[in-house]
Design an enzyme around this catalytic site. Structure first.
Site, PDB file in Angstrom:
ATOM      1  N   ASP A   1      -2.561   0.315   8.113  1.00 33.27           N
ATOM      2  CA  ASP A   1      -1.330   1.091   7.861  1.00 33.27           C
ATOM      3  C   ASP A   1      -0.201   0.731   8.819  1.00 33.27           C
ATOM      4  OD1 ASP A   1      -2.678   2.457   5.826  1.00 33.27           O
ATOM      5  OD2 ASP A   1      -3.400   3.994   7.188  1.00 33.27           O
TER       6      ASP A   1
ATOM      7  N   HIS B   1       0.933   4.990   1.367  1.00 35.04           N
ATOM      8  CA  HIS B   1       0.223   5.772   2.371  1.00 35.04           C
ATOM      9  C   HIS B   1       0.888   7.156   2.475  1.00 35.04           C
ATOM     10  CE1 HIS B   1      -2.116   6.661   5.931  1.00 35.04           C
ATOM     11  NE2 HIS B   1      -1.005   7.142   6.462  1.00 35.04           N
TER      12      HIS B   1
ATOM     13  N   ASN C   1       0.857  -1.193   0.000  1.00 36.23           N
ATOM     14  CA  ASN C   1       0.000   0.000   0.000  1.00 36.23           C
ATOM     15  C   ASN C   1       0.887   1.233   0.000  1.00 36.23           C
ATOM     16  OD1 ASN C   1      -2.439   1.583   0.412  1.00 36.23           O
ATOM     17  ND2 ASN C   1      -1.813   1.842   2.547  1.00 36.23           N
TER      18      ASN C   1
ATOM     19  N   SER D   1       4.879   6.606   2.486  1.00 38.60           N
ATOM     20  CA  SER D   1       5.455   5.300   2.811  1.00 38.60           C
ATOM     21  C   SER D   1       4.825   4.224   1.934  1.00 38.60           C
ATOM     22  CB  SER D   1       5.146   4.927   4.275  1.00 38.60           C
ATOM     23  OG  SER D   1       5.569   5.937   5.173  1.00 38.60           O
TER      24      SER D   1
END
Ligand code: GRF
Length: 221
Positions: A146, A110, A108, A137
């Protein structure tokens, strides 16, 4: 081996667009084999149609439960046999059962320097906290939001007079090269998401890699 990428996106799709371009230009040794969304009307879906990329999008409220939506979407993801699943602005929480189907294969992007500011409204929260630095990130997706191991980060300065919008724009401009460099490193084998460890150039990663001004990943100093 050319990396088969599945992209999850809910919004305008600028990270998805950047991935498509990088694959087409040969900067990433791979291709986007499908894009998946909880927002059929999103910019990302329009882009998929324009680019002729296989797409799947359904509204979650047409499913009885959160898990039923996830199961349908991850069945569709499974069908394209991805090597790596990239959440690129996918704004819906993914349930643990779906994540468990693709261990160490889902990342992911973020928009904060994790572990600072998980969740939403990261730019506003960085301003309110008086952070001198902000950034983005790329991390492995785990059930906790997260909170998965961070692979790589990019830092940007916070300027006096910044608003959430000016800061978001500064971060987004660096988010794209961060995501592209991270995916390219996985495709090229320099970055490996092994079950026992994340490895960078063969050695376990102790700290997140950093994106330099040269748009390349470097071990933390
Ligand atoms: C990006 O800032 C991403 O990090 C965040 O949502 C935004 C998506 O942008 N989670 P886009 O849809 O890729 O343009």
């Amino acid at each position: 081996m050319s990396l088969r990428l599945a992209v999850l996106a809910s919004g305008r799709g600028s990270n998805f667009a950047a991935l498509l371009q990088a694959c087409a230009a040969g900067h990433i040794h791979g291709s986007v084999v499908g894009v998946f969304s909880d927002k059929p009307q999103s910019g990302a879906m329009a882009l998929a149609a324009e680019a002729g990329v296989h797409a799947w999008a359904m509204k979650p409220n047409t499913f009885e439960t959160r898990d039923a939506f996830d199961a349908a979407m991850f069945d569709a993801i499974d069908a394209v046999q991805p090597d790596l699943i990239v959440c690129a602005g996918y704004m819906r929480i993914i349930g643990a059962a779906a994540i468990a189907r693709f261990p160490n294969r889902m990342i992911n992007i973020h928009p904060s320097l994790l572990p600072r500011h998980p969740g939403l409204h990261t730019h506003q929260r960085a301003l309110e906290a008086g952070d001198a630095e902000h950034g983005a990130s790329v991390h492995v997706v785990i059930p906790e939001l997260d909170a998965g191991p961070v692979l790589a980060q990019v830092r940007v300065p916070v300027h006096d007079g910044d608003t959430a919008e000016t800061l978001a724009a500064r971060v987004l401009a660096r988010e794209h090269p961060l995501l592209l460099a991270s995916v390219a490193a996985v495709a090229g084998g320099a970055l490996r998401l092994d079950a026992d460890a994340i490895r960078w150039q063969g050695a376990p990663l102790r700290e997140p890699l950093r994106l330099g001004d040269d748009d390349r990943l470097h071990a933390a100093p």
